[in-house]
Design a protein around this motif. Structure first.
Motif, PDB file in Angstrom:
ATOM      1  N   PHE A   1       0.830  -1.211   0.000  1.00 37.31           N
ATOM      2  CA  PHE A   1       0.000   0.000   0.000  1.00 37.31           C
ATOM      3  C   PHE A   1       0.860   1.254   0.000  1.00 37.31           C
ATOM      4  CE2 PHE A   1      -3.628  -2.636   0.892  1.00 37.31           C
ATOM      5  CZ  PHE A   1      -4.712  -1.888   0.473  1.00 37.31           C
ATOM      6  N   THR A   2       1.929   1.245   0.776  1.00 42.42           N
ATOM      7  CA  THR A   2       2.781   2.429   0.882  1.00 42.42           C
ATOM      8  C   THR A   2       3.603   2.645  -0.383  1.00 42.42           C
ATOM      9  OG1 THR A   2       4.646   1.217   1.886  1.00 42.42           O
ATOM     10  CG2 THR A   2       2.945   2.062   3.372  1.00 42.42           C
ATOM     11  N   GLU A   3       3.613   1.656  -1.254  1.00 44.64           N
ATOM     12  CA  GLU A   3       4.360   1.754  -2.511  1.00 44.64           C
ATOM     13  C   GLU A   3       3.438   1.896  -3.719  1.00 44.64           C
ATOM     14  OE1 GLU A   3       8.005  -1.159  -0.943  1.00 44.64           O
ATOM     15  OE2 GLU A   3       6.529  -1.911  -2.382  1.00 44.64           O
ATOM     16  N   GLY A   4       2.134   2.025  -3.436  1.00 42.77           N
ATOM     17  CA  GLY A   4       1.180   2.187  -4.527  1.00 42.77           C
ATOM     18  C   GLY A   4       0.860   0.908  -5.258  1.00 42.77           C
ATOM     19  N   ARG A   5       1.196  -0.236  -4.633  1.00 47.23           N
ATOM     20  CA  ARG A   5       0.885  -1.534  -5.232  1.00 47.23           C
ATOM     21  C   ARG A   5      -0.152  -2.223  -4.348  1.00 47.23           C
ATOM     22  NH1 ARG A   5       5.031  -5.226  -5.055  1.00 47.23           N
ATOM     23  NH2 ARG A   5       5.968  -4.191  -3.245  1.00 47.23           N
ATOM     24  N   HIS A   6      -1.110  -2.894  -4.975  1.00 43.65           N
ATOM     25  CA  HIS A   6      -2.175  -3.526  -4.209  1.00 43.65           C
ATOM     26  C   HIS A   6      -2.440  -4.935  -4.728  1.00 43.65           C
ATOM     27  CE1 HIS A   6      -3.110   0.914  -4.312  1.00 43.65           C
ATOM     28  NE2 HIS A   6      -2.920   0.710  -3.025  1.00 43.65           N
ATOM     29  N   SER A   7      -2.939  -5.781  -3.853  1.00 38.58           N
ATOM     30  CA  SER A   7      -3.282  -7.136  -4.258  1.00 38.58           C
ATOM     31  C   SER A   7      -4.480  -7.093  -5.202  1.00 38.58           C
ATOM     32  CB  SER A   7      -3.617  -7.984  -3.032  1.00 38.58           C
ATOM     33  OG  SER A   7      -4.855  -7.584  -2.496  1.00 38.58           O
ATOM     34  N   SER A   8      -4.780  -8.226  -5.823  1.00 40.07           N
ATOM     35  CA  SER A   8      -5.874  -8.293  -6.790  1.00 40.07           C
ATOM     36  C   SER A   8      -7.219  -7.955  -6.152  1.00 40.07           C
ATOM     37  CB  SER A   8      -5.938  -9.689  -7.419  1.00 40.07           C
ATOM     38  OG  SER A   8      -6.123 -10.685  -6.414  1.00 40.07           O
ATOM     39  N   ALA A   9      -7.397  -8.336  -4.885  1.00 41.60           N
ATOM     40  CA  ALA A   9      -8.664  -8.072  -4.210  1.00 41.60           C
ATOM     41  C   ALA A   9      -8.776  -6.622  -3.747  1.00 41.60           C
ATOM     42  CB  ALA A   9      -8.820  -9.004  -3.013  1.00 41.60           C
ATOM     43  N   CYS A  10      -7.656  -5.952  -3.581  1.00 40.50           N
ATOM     44  CA  CYS A  10      -7.649  -4.597  -3.031  1.00 40.50           C
ATOM     45  C   CYS A  10      -7.729  -3.501  -4.087  1.00 40.50           C
ATOM     46  CB  CYS A  10      -6.386  -4.369  -2.204  1.00 40.50           C
ATOM     47  SG  CYS A  10      -6.191  -5.458  -0.778  1.00 40.50           S
ATOM     48  N   SER A  11      -7.198  -3.759  -5.257  1.00 39.10           N
ATOM     49  CA  SER A  11      -7.003  -2.691  -6.234  1.00 39.10           C
ATOM     50  C   SER A  11      -8.294  -1.968  -6.616  1.00 39.10           C
ATOM     51  CB  SER A  11      -6.322  -3.247  -7.490  1.00 39.10           C
ATOM     52  OG  SER A  11      -7.082  -4.296  -8.048  1.00 39.10           O
ATOM     53  N   GLY A  12      -9.365  -2.702  -6.843  1.00 38.77           N
ATOM     54  CA  GLY A  12     -10.613  -2.059  -7.246  1.00 38.77           C
ATOM     55  C   GLY A  12     -11.659  -1.991  -6.156  1.00 38.77           C
ATOM     56  N   CYS A  13     -11.304  -2.405  -4.937  1.00 41.08           N
ATOM     57  CA  CYS A  13     -12.277  -2.502  -3.845  1.00 41.08           C
ATOM     58  C   CYS A  13     -12.741  -1.124  -3.375  1.00 41.08           C
ATOM     59  CB  CYS A  13     -11.663  -3.269  -2.683  1.00 41.08           C
ATOM     60  SG  CYS A  13     -12.763  -3.484  -1.272  1.00 41.08           S
ATOM     61  N   SER A  14     -14.036  -1.000  -3.120  1.00 40.78           N
ATOM     62  CA  SER A  14     -14.582   0.269  -2.645  1.00 40.78           C
ATOM     63  C   SER A  14     -14.812   0.280  -1.134  1.00 40.78           C
ATOM     64  CB  SER A  14     -15.888   0.590  -3.376  1.00 40.78           C
ATOM     65  OG  SER A  14     -16.819  -0.468  -3.249  1.00 40.78           O
ATOM     66  N   LEU A  15     -14.375  -0.769  -0.422  1.00 38.44           N
ATOM     67  CA  LEU A  15     -14.520  -0.826   1.035  1.00 38.44           C
ATOM     68  C   LEU A  15     -13.272  -0.340   1.768  1.00 38.44           C
ATOM     69  CD1 LEU A  15     -16.415  -4.173   1.752  1.00 38.44           C
ATOM     70  CD2 LEU A  15     -17.324  -1.855   1.670  1.00 38.44           C
ATOM     71  N   TYR A  16     -12.353   0.287   1.053  1.00 42.32           N
ATOM     72  CA  TYR A  16     -11.094   0.763   1.623  1.00 42.32           C
ATOM     73  C   TYR A  16     -11.320   1.730   2.785  1.00 42.32           C
ATOM     74  CZ  TYR A  16      -6.778   3.546   1.873  1.00 42.32           C
ATOM     75  OH  TYR A  16      -5.663   4.214   2.303  1.00 42.32           O
ATOM     76  N   VAL A  17     -10.666   1.423   3.917  1.00 45.98           N
ATOM     77  CA  VAL A  17     -10.678   2.303   5.081  1.00 45.98           C
ATOM     78  C   VAL A  17      -9.235   2.475   5.534  1.00 45.98           C
ATOM     79  CG1 VAL A  17     -11.487   2.665   7.437  1.00 45.98           C
ATOM     80  CG2 VAL A  17     -12.930   1.439   5.804  1.00 45.98           C
ATOM     81  N   PRO A  18      -8.648   3.656   5.344  1.00 48.55           N
ATOM     82  CA  PRO A  18      -7.236   3.835   5.689  1.00 48.55           C
ATOM     83  C   PRO A  18      -6.970   3.573   7.163  1.00 48.55           C
ATOM     84  CG  PRO A  18      -8.284   5.961   5.271  1.00 48.55           C
ATOM     85  CD  PRO A  18      -9.258   4.901   4.844  1.00 48.55           C
ATOM     86  N   ALA A  19      -5.923   2.806   7.442  1.00 49.90           N
ATOM     87  CA  ALA A  19      -5.585   2.428   8.818  1.00 49.90           C
ATOM     88  C   ALA A  19      -4.735   3.516   9.450  1.00 49.90           C
ATOM     89  CB  ALA A  19      -4.859   1.085   8.827  1.00 49.90           C
ATOM     90  N   VAL A  20      -5.369   4.652   9.721  1.00 45.33           N
ATOM     91  CA  VAL A  20      -4.684   5.730  10.414  1.00 45.33           C
ATOM     92  C   VAL A  20      -4.307   5.229  11.800  1.00 45.33           C
ATOM     93  CG1 VAL A  20      -4.884   8.102  11.250  1.00 45.33           C
ATOM     94  CG2 VAL A  20      -6.020   7.415   9.123  1.00 45.33           C
ATOM     95  N   LYS A  21      -3.072   5.479  12.229  1.00 42.78           N
ATOM     96  CA  LYS A  21      -2.581   4.906  13.484  1.00 42.78           C
ATOM     97  C   LYS A  21      -3.481   5.244  14.669  1.00 42.78           C
ATOM     98  CE  LYS A  21       0.674   2.829  14.128  1.00 42.78           C
ATOM     99  NZ  LYS A  21       2.078   3.200  14.270  1.00 42.78           N
ATOM    100  N   THR A  22      -4.019   6.461  14.710  1.00 46.37           N
ATOM    101  CA  THR A  22      -4.881   6.839  15.827  1.00 46.37           C
ATOM    102  C   THR A  22      -6.160   6.023  15.842  1.00 46.37           C
ATOM    103  OG1 THR A  22      -5.782   8.614  14.446  1.00 46.37           O
ATOM    104  CG2 THR A  22      -4.003   9.194  15.962  1.00 46.37           C
ATOM    105  N   ARG A  23      -6.614   5.576  14.653  1.00 48.17           N
ATOM    106  CA  ARG A  23      -7.821   4.772  14.577  1.00 48.17           C
ATOM    107  C   ARG A  23      -7.540   3.345  15.035  1.00 48.17           C
ATOM    108  NH1 ARG A  23      -9.754   5.229   8.981  1.00 48.17           N
ATOM    109  NH2 ARG A  23     -10.424   7.284   9.650  1.00 48.17           N
ATOM    110  N   LEU A  24      -6.393   2.824  14.644  1.00 44.66           N
ATOM    111  CA  LEU A  24      -6.031   1.462  15.030  1.00 44.66           C
ATOM    112  C   LEU A  24      -5.760   1.357  16.529  1.00 44.66           C
ATOM    113  CD1 LEU A  24      -3.636   0.219  12.204  1.00 44.66           C
ATOM    114  CD2 LEU A  24      -5.881  -0.670  12.764  1.00 44.66           C
TER     115      LEU A  24
END
Length: 352
Positions: free
Chosen positions: A320-343
């Motif tokens: 993710f930090t390199e702009g590369r995503h797995s096949s299931a992640c690339s087009g997914c619309s359920l993305y929720v960024p894992a901001v450290k304060t949220r985790l």
């Protein structure tokens, strides 16, 4: 326009705006270091004890891939479940979800035995359960679930209309569904409501049509309380561009697809154990098969802790930090960024 319908419509635009704002903030945020996410452990785990479903919902990927050569059907053995539970407890885990990706746990003939084992360990504090409810009536499943010691049940359904149910869920099983749901609510109330129950409506008609339907008024509304409630699905995931707007019917709308994904998604800190012991990151979505590049190991071959903190798991998050995503992640619309304060509220940083 009815007030509940107006709120429903506004909620869609609110979700759309929130998604756009996340993109905006993410674009300007500094790309995090992958190492910051290396040792995070969330104290909950999901189980896909069966990979078969008894519905063919228009909003779900299952109907499109279940007969494909890459999709695998099976039921988790008790030994695999026990091994996963024991190792999860050894890691300090406390919450489990019998929450399928695209199947229904009530099709697992050993489900109640598995719930009983998890409960009797004394270490599992919360057990979540998610189902389409079609088999609640069978073999008194509704009684067994309430008596099993699970913490909460979420039932996903179209609404309380036979015609729309069959159009959305693709099966002529509305009568047995609504009967089973009514029995579940009645029995839970007779026992003093030991289990929290949420009914998640995925309506093809306006919400007012659900709330004013005879079956809602007679079979659900009398049992609503602080522990028994309902909600409406506002928008729908595209399953990595595999489900489109032409698949949906009525008032259903697709969720906006995020454009910026440089912060690891919070969902790839969730772990789900598949029926054969394979361990997969993300319990929410797959693309063409559950056995994809999100698999990080198998508990029949390695210890769960070693799998969770493996180089492969780290590499998926690092992508993710390199702009590369797995096949299931690339087009997914359920993305929720894992901001450290949220985790921080749901995770611990493991000791090396």
């Amino acid at each position: 326009m009815n007030t509940v319908d107006a709120i429903y419509k506004l909620s869609f635009y609110r979700n759309y705006l929130n998604s756009a704002l996340i993109d905006f903030r993410s674009f300007f945020e500094k790309t995090p270091k992958a190492e910051d996410y290396k040792n995070i452990f969330i104290r909950k785990m999901f189980f896909d004890t069966t990979s078969t479903c008894n519905a063919k919902c228009v909003f779900c990927l299952y109907r499109k891939i279940e007969s494909g050569e890459n999709y695998k059907h099976g039921v988790m053995s008790f030994d695999v479940f026990k091994k996963a539970i024991d190792q999860f407890i050894d890691m300090g885990g406390s919450d489990i979800g019998l929450t399928p990706i695209i199947d229904d746990p009530l099709l697992d003939p050993d489900l109640m035995e598995k719930i009983k084992y998890a409960k009797e360990t004394g270490k599992i504090k919360k057990i979540y359960f998610y189902s389409n409810g079609i088999l609640l009536h069978k073999n008194d499943n509704y009684k067994k679930l309430i008596d099993s010691g699970i913490t909460s049940i979420e039932i996903s359904t179209q609404g309380c209309n036979k015609e729309f149910f069959e159009k959305v869920y693709g099966v002529p099983l509305y009568d047995q569904f609504i009967s089973g749901l009514n029995s579940l609510l009645k029995y839970n109330k007779s026992k003093g409501e030991p289990v929290s129950i949420s009914i998640n409506f995925r309506p093809a008609q306006k919400p007012s049509g659900v709330l004013n339907s005879p079956d809602f008024i007679s079979k659900i509304k009398p049992f609503l309380s602080k522990k028994v409630g309902y909600s409406f699905m506002i928008d729908y995931d595209n399953w990595g561009d595999s489900v489109g707007k032409d698949d949906l019917i009525g008032v259903m709308k697709l969720k906006r697809k995020p454009l910026v994904k440089k912060i690891p998604c919070s969902r790839i800190f969730d772990v789900i154990v598949l029926f054969d012991g394979n361990v997969r990151l993300c319990a929410a979505r797959i693309n063409k098969t559950q056995f994809d590049d999100m698999i990080i190991g198998n508990i029949n071959e390695n210890n769960l802790k070693n799998i969770f903190f493996s180089d492969k798991a780290f590499e998926i998050r690092k992508k993710f930090t390199e702009g590369r995503h797995s096949s299931a992640c690339s087009g997914c619309s359920l993305y929720v960024p894992a901001v450290k304060t949220r985790l921080k509220n749901v995770a611990d940083v493991a000791e090396n």
